[in-house]
Scaffold this active site. Structure first.
Site, PDB file in Angstrom:
ATOM      1  N   VAL A 238       0.723 -13.949   2.798  1.00  0.00           N
ATOM      2  CA  VAL A 238       1.494 -14.140   4.023  1.00  0.00           C
ATOM      3  C   VAL A 238       0.604 -14.839   5.043  1.00  0.00           C
ATOM      4  CG1 VAL A 238       2.616 -12.988   5.952  1.00  0.00           C
ATOM      5  CG2 VAL A 238       3.044 -12.227   3.610  1.00  0.00           C
TER       6      VAL A 238
ATOM      7  N   GLN B 214      -1.348   9.803   4.082  1.00  0.00           N
ATOM      8  CA  GLN B 214      -0.182  10.615   4.443  1.00  0.00           C
ATOM      9  C   GLN B 214       0.644  10.063   5.609  1.00  0.00           C
ATOM     10  OE1 GLN B 214       1.750  13.113   3.347  1.00  0.00           O
ATOM     11  NE2 GLN B 214       0.636  12.807   1.434  1.00  0.00           N
TER      12      GLN B 214
ATOM     13  N   GLY C 116       0.834  -1.202   0.000  1.00  0.00           N
ATOM     14  CA  GLY C 116       0.000   0.000   0.000  1.00  0.00           C
ATOM     15  C   GLY C 116       0.864   1.246   0.000  1.00  0.00           C
ATOM     16  N   PHE C 117       0.302   2.348   0.446  1.00  0.00           N
ATOM     17  CA  PHE C 117       1.052   3.611   0.419  1.00  0.00           C
ATOM     18  C   PHE C 117       2.323   3.530   1.246  1.00  0.00           C
ATOM     19  CE2 PHE C 117      -3.263   5.199  -0.620  1.00  0.00           C
ATOM     20  CZ  PHE C 117      -2.960   5.886  -1.785  1.00  0.00           C
ATOM     21  N   GLY C 118       2.241   2.973   2.454  1.00  0.00           N
ATOM     22  CA  GLY C 118       3.413   2.901   3.306  1.00  0.00           C
ATOM     23  C   GLY C 118       4.461   1.931   2.802  1.00  0.00           C
TER      24      GLY C 118
ATOM     25  N   ASP D  64      -1.738   2.107   8.272  1.00  0.00           N
ATOM     26  CA  ASP D  64      -2.989   1.851   8.995  1.00  0.00           C
ATOM     27  C   ASP D  64      -2.848   0.806  10.088  1.00  0.00           C
ATOM     28  OD1 ASP D  64      -4.096   3.639   7.260  1.00  0.00           O
ATOM     29  OD2 ASP D  64      -5.317   2.201   6.150  1.00  0.00           O
TER      30      ASP D  64
ATOM     31  N   GLU E  57     -18.519  10.703  -0.499  1.00  0.00           N
ATOM     32  CA  GLU E  57     -18.168  10.745  -1.921  1.00  0.00           C
ATOM     33  C   GLU E  57     -19.015   9.781  -2.741  1.00  0.00           C
ATOM     34  OE1 GLU E  57     -13.570  12.330  -1.323  1.00  0.00           O
ATOM     35  OE2 GLU E  57     -13.927  10.188  -1.620  1.00  0.00           O
TER      36      GLU E  57
END
Length: 443
Positions: free
Chosen positions: A87, A326, A21-23, A308, A178
């Site tokens: 995993v 972020q 993911g983002f991280g 997260d 949204e």
């Protein structure tokens, strides 16, 4: 006995990252100039830009527009090895990760598995509702919506037809807001042209929020304006209201009121996705790992968590940092630097979250934004906020191809008032036969 996965040994310390993911992706990229071997493991072979999943679900974008293959992103980074695998567990004593392709040894382990949908133990809700946490979820929701409209054309009974046309969205955070805004745009501009035989005055959109405001965590001005925008778009916003049950047809609220729908969209909460093998004492509320100011999981020296799944408890963030992109990106960058510090036996840097604010779009020309610039908060709503939201999301996409595709799609949709991706390909959730769910007097 489990065999080791076939991964070349480079004779360097190995950093295994679970989750792209983002991280996880940011960490892999930031380790480019650190003298380590990086093994990135993910059950998919692509990175998903999750903030735009709702656009795929509401036919605004194609799935290809918001995903990018890991191998393409990291193709010029020689110290990264990607493996597509599930995993299963980790053995912190032997320092190996057990996966569907075998054992993977590590010197440093980083868990970046993100979050999964939280139904708060309601198995009936998990079975009958539709979430939006993955590309597969988004495509299934789009297919389900279109499939229900096709079925509505053949239904004579008005109550049954309404159940196919009406939507209930649970959760008043950015995703819920949204989705509600996007559905209202489809109801106004697109569906009346596609399904001329249907009366879209019968299409109701209900947004249910358990708290007193929308967009918890944003400013009161943003919350109030989002509410006004949605109400002006004809969305029925129900605050301080909870869903008690949903059987695939009837939504029962804590007020005693009932709503009828074939499509309940669950956007009410997320939970961390921990891995078996990490000590239970390290897991906090919400299934998040307790980490220190260096993102090291409590009780371990060489096992970290970012994004997260990580709860870095501070006085400013007593429940950990927000579960958005972020913090994950910033933690990934800092952890890469700290792994370099560990290798050189230098002191570790402490993580400090640079909160850049939050945004949410409610539809064409309508958005809210609380942005922090030069240590000052800037709040705006309406067209300017919508332009900012659009710009930020386009430039934040991983690849140039994604940015170009999204920009072209959004530009075409803006001027044509159309969303061209209204096709049913793949899985869809078939409505439960009305005889099995509806009260006898409605059958």
């Amino acid at each position: 006995m489990d065999e080791h996965a076939k991964i070349e040994e480079l004779g360097k310390p190995r950093v295994v990252i679970v989750g792209g993911g983002f991280g996880g992706l940011e960490l892999a990229k930031a380790l480019r100039h650190v003298n380590v071997q990086v093994v990135l493991i993910d059950k998919q072979n692509y990175h998903t830009f999750q903030p735009l999943l709702y656009q795929v679900a509401t036919a605004g974008l194609d799935a290809d527009d918001i995903v990018s293959p890991f191998r393409k992103i990291l193709e010029d980074q020689g110290n990264v090895f990607f493996r597509m695998a599930e995993v299963q567990s980790v053995d912190t004593e032997a320092q190996v990760v057990k996966t569907s392709i075998g054992l993977v040894k590590y010197d440093y382990l980083v868990i970046a598995t993100g979050a999964t949908t939280n139904y708060f133990g309601d198995q009936e809700m998990a079975k009958n509702s539709v979430a939006i946490k993955s590309v597969e979820d988004a495509i299934m929701l789009r297919n389900t919506v279109l499939n229900n409209f096709e079925k509505a054309l053949q239904v004579e009974d008005p109550v049954e037809r309404n159940s196919l046309l009406d939507f209930v969205i649970v959760g008043g955070g950015p995703t819920g807001v949204e989705v509600a805004g996007a559905l209202s745009e489809l109801r106004k501009h697109v569906f009346p042209k596609d399904y001329r035989e249907l009366d879209f005055k019968e299409m109701d959109i209900h947004l249910i929020q358990s708290g007193p405001t929308l967009l918890k965590g944003m400013s009161p001005e943003a919350s109030q304006k989002a509410l006004e925008f949605l109400q002006n778009f004809g969305v029925d916003v129900m605050l301080d209201c909870r869903v008690k049950s949903y059987d695939g047809y009837t939504v029962t609220l804590n007020t005693g009121q009932t709503l009828i729908t074939r499509t309940l969209i669950w956007a009410a909460g997320v939970s961390g996705a921990p891995i078996e093998g990490i000590r239970k004492e390290s897991i906090l509320k919400g299934n998040r790992y307790q980490v220190d100011e260096h993102n090291r999981i409590t009780g371990y020296n060489n096992v970290f968590a970012i994004g997260d799944i990580a709860a870095m408890v501070t006085s400013e963030y007593p429940e950990g940092h927000p579960m958005v992109a972020q913090p994950a990106i910033q933690q990934g960058k800092l952890l890469a630097k700290n792994i370099g510090n560990l290798l050189c036996q230098r002191a570790l840097d402490t993580f400090h979250y640079d909160d850049k604010g939050a945004m949410a779009t409610i539809g064409r020309n309508h958005a809210v934004a609380d942005v922090k610039l030069f240590h000052k908060e800037f709040r705006t709503q309406g067209f300017l906020a919508w332009l900012m939201w659009t710009f930020v999301h386009v430039i934040s996409l991983v690849s140039f191809r994604n940015r170009l595709a999204v920009f072209i799609s959004w530009t075409w949709s803006y001027f044509s008032l159309d969303k061209g991706l209204r096709f049913i390909i793949g899985n869809k959730r078939e409505p439960i036969p009305v005889e099995e769910t509806a009260p006898k007097e409605l059958v």
